[in-house]
Motif scaffolding. Structure first.
Motif, PDB file in Angstrom:
ATOM      1  N   UNK A   1       0.875  -1.203   0.054  1.00 26.72           N
ATOM      2  CA  UNK A   1       0.032  -0.038  -0.056  1.00 26.72           C
ATOM      3  C   UNK A   1       0.928   1.239  -0.014  1.00 26.72           C
ATOM      4  N   UNK A   2       0.204   2.478   0.030  1.00 29.61           N
ATOM      5  CA  UNK A   2       0.872   3.693  -0.203  1.00 29.61           C
ATOM      6  C   UNK A   2       0.134   4.779   0.832  1.00 29.61           C
ATOM      7  N   UNK A   3       0.644   5.498   1.697  1.00 30.90           N
ATOM      8  CA  UNK A   3       0.346   6.473   2.415  1.00 30.90           C
ATOM      9  C   UNK A   3       0.920   7.973   1.897  1.00 30.90           C
ATOM     10  N   UNK A   4       0.036   8.710   1.781  1.00 27.90           N
ATOM     11  CA  UNK A   4       0.737  10.228   1.339  1.00 27.90           C
ATOM     12  C   UNK A   4       0.814  11.184   2.353  1.00 27.90           C
ATOM     13  N   UNK A   5       1.794  11.528   2.388  1.00 27.73           N
ATOM     14  CA  UNK A   5       2.130  12.817   3.405  1.00 27.73           C
ATOM     15  C   UNK A   5       1.587  14.019   2.752  1.00 27.73           C
ATOM     16  N   UNK A   6       0.984  14.890   3.794  1.00 25.84           N
ATOM     17  CA  UNK A   6       1.068  14.950   5.120  1.00 25.84           C
ATOM     18  C   UNK A   6      -0.103  13.618   5.901  1.00 25.84           C
ATOM     19  N   UNK A   7       0.274  12.865   6.663  1.00 30.77           N
ATOM     20  CA  UNK A   7      -0.780  11.940   7.059  1.00 30.77           C
ATOM     21  C   UNK A   7      -2.076  12.272   7.737  1.00 30.77           C
ATOM     22  N   UNK A   8      -3.078  11.534   7.410  1.00 33.94           N
ATOM     23  CA  UNK A   8      -4.134  11.604   8.063  1.00 33.94           C
ATOM     24  C   UNK A   8      -4.387  10.568   9.242  1.00 33.94           C
TER      25      UNK A   8
ATOM     26  N   UNK B   1      -6.821   9.101  10.975  1.00 34.02           N
ATOM     27  CA  UNK B   1      -7.770   7.729  10.697  1.00 34.02           C
ATOM     28  C   UNK B   1      -7.310   7.152   9.457  1.00 34.02           C
ATOM     29  N   UNK B   2      -6.943   7.573   8.514  1.00 34.84           N
ATOM     30  CA  UNK B   2      -6.341   6.709   7.349  1.00 34.84           C
ATOM     31  C   UNK B   2      -5.195   6.005   7.570  1.00 34.84           C
ATOM     32  N   UNK B   3      -4.107   6.455   8.363  1.00 33.94           N
ATOM     33  CA  UNK B   3      -3.026   5.928   8.695  1.00 33.94           C
ATOM     34  C   UNK B   3      -3.569   4.561   9.364  1.00 33.94           C
ATOM     35  N   UNK B   4      -4.096   4.675  10.644  1.00 36.81           N
ATOM     36  CA  UNK B   4      -4.509   3.709  11.349  1.00 36.81           C
ATOM     37  C   UNK B   4      -5.256   2.768  10.585  1.00 36.81           C
ATOM     38  N   UNK B   5      -6.217   3.114   9.844  1.00 34.52           N
ATOM     39  CA  UNK B   5      -7.214   1.976   9.265  1.00 34.52           C
ATOM     40  C   UNK B   5      -6.074   1.275   8.247  1.00 34.52           C
ATOM     41  N   UNK B   6      -5.262   1.927   7.557  1.00 33.64           N
ATOM     42  CA  UNK B   6      -4.563   1.038   6.600  1.00 33.64           C
ATOM     43  C   UNK B   6      -3.480  -0.040   7.145  1.00 33.64           C
ATOM     44  N   UNK B   7      -2.957   0.791   8.163  1.00 35.54           N
ATOM     45  CA  UNK B   7      -2.212  -0.245   9.165  1.00 35.54           C
ATOM     46  C   UNK B   7      -2.886  -1.438   9.682  1.00 35.54           C
ATOM     47  N   UNK B   8      -4.018  -1.072  10.306  1.00 37.86           N
ATOM     48  CA  UNK B   8      -4.953  -2.308  10.859  1.00 37.86           C
ATOM     49  C   UNK B   8      -5.140  -3.232   9.838  1.00 37.86           C
ATOM     50  N   UNK B   9      -5.830  -2.848   8.566  1.00 40.44           N
ATOM     51  CA  UNK B   9      -6.267  -3.642   7.584  1.00 40.44           C
ATOM     52  C   UNK B   9      -4.895  -4.539   7.132  1.00 40.44           C
TER      53      UNK B   9
END
Length: 389
Positions: free
Chosen positions: A106-113, A115-123
């Motif tokens: 997956x990808x996470x775009x900076x700056x971090x959100x 809720x999105x960060x934790x959701x992707x990590x948990x998924x």
């Protein structure tokens, strides 16, 4: 959101201290254990000592770029299954596709959100846990399949062995019927003839002739009884129903008595018995533990064969000796010998060699000796040229 387990470790790789601080705080508050690193080379050198459950990886690093580091981690069997999420401010689709092709999940775009960060990590952690569970189930299924295959193979082998045994028994039955029809017909005819003569002409023949016919009947009955005893012994050996009954007795006296019995039934033969037991003999006696009935069956068969298959020689040697704490019985004759072609079948039940001619025999003698010796006998037999043909 479901609370993550506290034993989950996430490795964050970023050369920006501020980003590391934010990610460390956010993930720690969410219940994860967090490890941080600024350089890719340090990760390569140390990751084997503490494997994370997930990696957050910045694309732009000062020493090794994120794409190269991802490729190296995915090429290592130890770290290839760890999910990697790229972190980047880049919006170029080509870079994202390149990272996914290298093995990122997956990808996470900076700056971090948050809720999105934790959701992707948990998924992705959940997906990894499912993957691990699936691997375990697959391994268990593989082991179960192998176990079932082994059991099927074992059962198949057992069934084949049983079928082979049944086939062998059927062959033995067939050979027994052939042997019985041949071996019993002649002695029964002799008994019938002698008893008929005694019944019809008893008043016309001398007392001496009567005794001769009675002795013929007795001798023939003894012969039939011996055949039946041999068949029953083979059956007991085949079904493992022989019980070893040891008792203390004088082995020298036992052999002398057996030698006398065989000699008495074969007066035209000389059964030469000799003893060589060294200093252990006291007053021509040696007490040992043995099964009298079983040993008699073995030695009597060997002595009878030595006599039976020596039609042109009247000497049979029977010796008792000792070597390496074993009692050795040796029986030798000067008989007709055994053709080379028949020696492979020497111990098969109901088998007689091709050179026996008209010499009567059941083909059971050596089979009994062999089977009894292998199954129970505590003594060692050293066979001479005497064997069933």
């Amino acid at each position: 959101m479901e609370k993550p387990p506290s034993n989950i470790t996430i490795l964050v790789i970023d050369d920006n201290p501020t980003n590391l601080e934010i990610l460390d705080y956010t993930l720690s508050v969410a219940g994860y254990k967090v490890q941080t690193e600024e350089k890719g080379e340090n990760v390569i050198q140390q990751i084997h000592f503490s494997l994370p459950d997930l990696i957050l990886l910045d694309v732009l690093l000062p020493d090794v770029n994120g794409f190269e580091l991802c490729q190296r981690l995915k090429s290592d069997p130890i770290t290839e299954s760890i999910p990697i999420i790229f972190m980047t401010a880049l919006v170029d689709t080509v870079d994202k596709v390149k990272g996914l092709h290298l093995g990122a999940v997956d990808y996470i775009t900076k700056p971090f959100q948050k809720e999105e960060l934790l959701a992707r990590v948990q998924t992705h952690l959940h997906l990894r846990q499912l993957s691990k569970t699936l691997e375990i189930k697959n391994q268990q299924l593989t082991e179960l399949t192998e176990d079932l295959e082994n059991r099927v193979a074992e059962r198949t082998a057992e069934l084949k062995q049983a079928l082979d045994k049944e086939k062998e028994l059927n062959q033995l039955k067939s050979r027994f019927i052939t042997m019985a029809s041949h071996e019993f017909r002649t002695p029964l005819a002799i008994i019938s003839s002698s008893s008929g003569i005694l019944q019809e002409f008893s008043d016309r023949i001398s007392e001496e002739r009567k005794q001769e016919h009675l002795q013929t009947i007795q001798h023939t009955i003894k012969h039939i009884t011996q055949i039946l005893d041999d068949v029953l012994m083979i059956n007991r050996v085949e079904t493992d129903k022989i019980e070893l009954r040891l008792e203390s007795a004088d082995i020298i006296d036992f052999c002398r008595r057996l030698q006398s019995e065989v000699a008495a039934s074969n007066k035209q033969y000389t059964i030469n018995f000799s003893v060589d037991l060294g200093e252990e003999i006291i007053a021509n006696s040696l007490l040992i533990q043995f099964d009298k009935k079983l040993l008699r069956q073995i030695l009597a068969n060997l002595l009878d064969n030595a006599v039976k298959y020596s039609p042109n020689h009247n000497l049979v040697n029977f010796s008792l000796s000792k070597a390496d704490d074993k009692i050795i019985f040796k029986i030798s004759d000067y008989g007709i010998g055994i053709p080379q072609a028949d020696q492979d079948k020497l111990f098969e039940s109901f088998h007689q060699a091709s050179n026996v001619g008209n010499i009567a025999g059941t083909g059971l003698g050596l089979s009994i000796v062999k089977k009894c010796n292998c199954s129970h006998s505590p003594t060692k037999k050293e066979l001479g040229s005497n064997r069933d043909r």
